[in-house]
Design an enzyme around this catalytic site. Structure first.
Site, mmCIF file in Angstrom:
data_model
loop_
_atom_site.group_PDB
_atom_site.id
_atom_site.type_symbol
_atom_site.label_atom_id
_atom_site.label_comp_id
_atom_site.label_asym_id
_atom_site.label_seq_id
_atom_site.Cartn_x
_atom_site.Cartn_y
_atom_site.Cartn_z
ATOM 1 N N THR A 1 1.005 -1.288 -0.021
ATOM 2 C CA THR A 1 0.148 -0.165 0.014
ATOM 3 C C THR A 1 0.758 1.276 -0.086
ATOM 4 O O THR A 1 0.194 2.451 -0.112
ATOM 5 C CB THR A 1 -0.998 -0.009 1.398
ATOM 6 O OG1 THR A 1 -0.189 -0.265 2.416
ATOM 7 C CG2 THR A 1 -2.135 -1.094 1.090
ATOM 8 N N TYR A 32 19.780 -5.141 -15.951
ATOM 9 C CA TYR A 32 18.832 -4.756 -16.863
ATOM 10 C C TYR A 32 19.440 -4.752 -18.165
ATOM 11 O O TYR A 32 19.230 -5.022 -19.308
ATOM 12 C CB TYR A 32 18.187 -3.546 -16.936
ATOM 13 C CG TYR A 32 17.514 -3.288 -15.074
ATOM 14 C CD1 TYR A 32 16.956 -4.415 -14.689
ATOM 15 C CD2 TYR A 32 17.682 -2.071 -14.627
ATOM 16 C CE1 TYR A 32 16.316 -4.389 -13.211
ATOM 17 C CE2 TYR A 32 17.024 -2.035 -13.381
ATOM 18 C CZ TYR A 32 16.509 -3.105 -12.795
ATOM 19 O OH TYR A 32 16.054 -2.955 -11.557
ATOM 20 N N HIS A 65 27.467 0.277 -4.372
ATOM 21 C CA HIS A 65 26.899 -0.602 -3.494
ATOM 22 C C HIS A 65 27.814 -0.680 -2.383
ATOM 23 O O HIS A 65 28.941 -0.322 -2.496
ATOM 24 C CB HIS A 65 26.867 -2.018 -4.004
ATOM 25 C CG HIS A 65 25.928 -2.461 -5.333
ATOM 26 N ND1 HIS A 65 25.919 -3.314 -6.212
ATOM 27 C CD2 HIS A 65 24.683 -1.647 -5.372
ATOM 28 C CE1 HIS A 65 24.984 -3.507 -6.998
ATOM 29 N NE2 HIS A 65 24.067 -2.395 -6.357
ATOM 30 N N LYS A 118 -4.268 -1.894 7.464
ATOM 31 C CA LYS A 118 -5.068 -1.554 6.588
ATOM 32 C C LYS A 118 -5.631 -3.165 6.103
ATOM 33 O O LYS A 118 -6.330 -3.330 5.231
ATOM 34 C CB LYS A 118 -4.646 -1.114 5.274
ATOM 35 C CG LYS A 118 -3.982 0.434 5.341
ATOM 36 C CD LYS A 118 -3.633 0.830 4.147
ATOM 37 C CE LYS A 118 -2.881 2.385 4.517
ATOM 38 N NZ LYS A 118 -2.340 2.801 3.214
ATOM 39 N N ILE A 152 13.654 -6.069 -1.534
ATOM 40 C CA ILE A 152 13.875 -4.922 -2.515
ATOM 41 C C ILE A 152 14.656 -3.828 -1.630
ATOM 42 O O ILE A 152 15.592 -3.141 -2.187
ATOM 43 C CB ILE A 152 12.581 -4.392 -3.149
ATOM 44 C CG1 ILE A 152 11.892 -5.605 -3.888
ATOM 45 C CG2 ILE A 152 13.267 -3.404 -4.321
ATOM 46 C CD1 ILE A 152 12.765 -6.373 -4.984
ATOM 47 N N THR A 153 13.985 -3.706 -0.414
ATOM 48 C CA THR A 153 14.701 -2.600 0.289
ATOM 49 C C THR A 153 15.943 -2.387 0.209
ATOM 50 O O THR A 153 16.802 -3.216 0.586
ATOM 51 C CB THR A 153 13.969 -2.698 1.714
ATOM 52 O OG1 THR A 153 12.735 -2.719 1.534
ATOM 53 C CG2 THR A 153 14.446 -1.370 2.596
ATOM 54 N N GLY A 155 3.967 3.918 -1.695
ATOM 55 C CA GLY A 155 3.972 4.313 -3.186
ATOM 56 C C GLY A 155 4.793 3.278 -4.157
ATOM 57 O O GLY A 155 4.390 2.999 -5.201
ATOM 58 N N GLU A 176 31.217 -7.605 -9.419
ATOM 59 C CA GLU A 176 31.873 -6.617 -9.217
ATOM 60 C C GLU A 176 32.611 -6.316 -8.107
ATOM 61 O O GLU A 176 32.785 -7.247 -7.333
ATOM 62 C CB GLU A 176 30.569 -5.424 -8.636
ATOM 63 C CG GLU A 176 29.889 -5.411 -7.646
ATOM 64 C CD GLU A 176 28.843 -4.502 -7.381
ATOM 65 O OE1 GLU A 176 28.398 -3.945 -8.342
ATOM 66 O OE2 GLU A 176 28.301 -4.783 -6.183
#
Length: 299
Positions: A22, A168, A254, A48, A105-106, A24, A216
């Site tokens: 919930t 990517y 990183h 929620k 992901i954080t 962003g 890396e």
């Protein structure tokens, strides 16, 4: 013929919860995951619980806990988008509920928090990917995280990478060839899933013919991966190491990408990989060309 359920860690059968759905970032990427075909079965937010969130034509329920979401939906994957201060509690809760895979992901999670929740998750059978990672995608089946789904199609290349951006880029460079699964393991000093874990999984996956390993500077993960490849991997591996021009003693991007003296240099990692029979490209484009050359050679 490729079986639709073959991949590593994530398939079309995976049922995904989103902790922090919930917020962003959670909202934005849940919508993208759903558009990619991911079976997102619920969000988790104790404040929620009982509500639902509309994503285009699909309403996704919000549960008060991971355990509640698993009981209601059969979820076996959670994607964690909660802020750094709450990440330890979120992953600990997911592991206590017995979820099979937690994709964190954080970024910006304190290392001691990561160490704590990884130590908590392992004996409970929860695999953690991340933290500070883009997640993983099995093209055409499921996408857990923030990897753009439109730059990959199904294929027979397995990709494991410390860097999200380079994940990517290699996916884009090889977009016409396709991937079995792409895993961004994250660039923090401590991560839940390593290059070696993914190498072992791709080695055992009958629908992965070639493995791309992106590393890396910093640490010795790539050297350890090279030793594992030498002793255990029979499939061809092509590698790329980021950071040849990085100065010593300065963290680059990183938290784990720091060179101290002669330890952790790109050159040392390249040499270790090449000694194990890995072709190493000097740029992402050259790495993609190496992949195509190996595939065309049939080796």
């Amino acid at each position: 013929m490729r079986r639709a359920d073959m991949a590593i860690h994530l398939t079309k059968e995976s049922k995904v919860l989103v902790q922090g759905m919930t917020g962003g970032e959670g909202m934005k990427h849940t919508r993208r995951m759903l558009a990619a075909g991911t079976d997102v079965v619920g969000g988790v937010n104790p404040r929620k619980a009982g509500r639902s969130v509309a994503f285009d034509e699909r309403a996704v329920p919000v549960f008060g806990s991971v355990a509640e979401g698993m009981d209601a939906t059969g979820a076996d994957v959670t994607v964690v988008f909660v802020p750094p201060a709450f990440a330890k509690a979120a992953v600990t809760e997911a592991a206590d509920a017995g979820i099979g895979l937690a994709v964190v992901i954080t970024e910006g999670i304190p290392v001691h928090d990561s160490v704590a929740f990884l130590a908590h998750a392992r004996p409970r059978g929860t695999r953690v990917i991340g933290p500070n990672c883009p997640g993983l995608i099995t093209p055409g089946q499921s996408n857990a995280g923030i990897i753009p789904a439109d730059i990959a199609k199904p294929g027979r290349i397995g990709l494991v990478s410390k860097s999200g951006t380079l994940t990517y880029q290699l996916m884009y460079e090889l977009r016409d060839t396709g991937f079995s699964t792409c895993v961004g393991i994250g660039g923090d000093p401590v991560v839940g899933t390593t290059h070696i874990d993914c190498l072992a999984a791709f080695q055992d996956d009958p629908d992965t013919d070639l493995i791309v390993l992106i590393g890396e500077i910093g640490g010795d993960a790539e050297e350890r991966a090279a030793a594992y490849i030498r002793d255990h991997v029979t499939k061809p591996v092509v590698g790329y190491i980021a950071g040849f021009t990085a100065p010593e003693g300065r963290t680059m991007g990183h938290a784990g990408a720091i060179v101290s003296g002669s330890s952790g240099t790109a050159r040392a990692k390249q040499e270790a990989l090449e000694a194990a029979g890995v072709r190493v490209g000097h740029t992402p484009t050259e790495t993609a060309q190496q992949v195509l050359a190996v595939l065309n050679d049939g080796r």
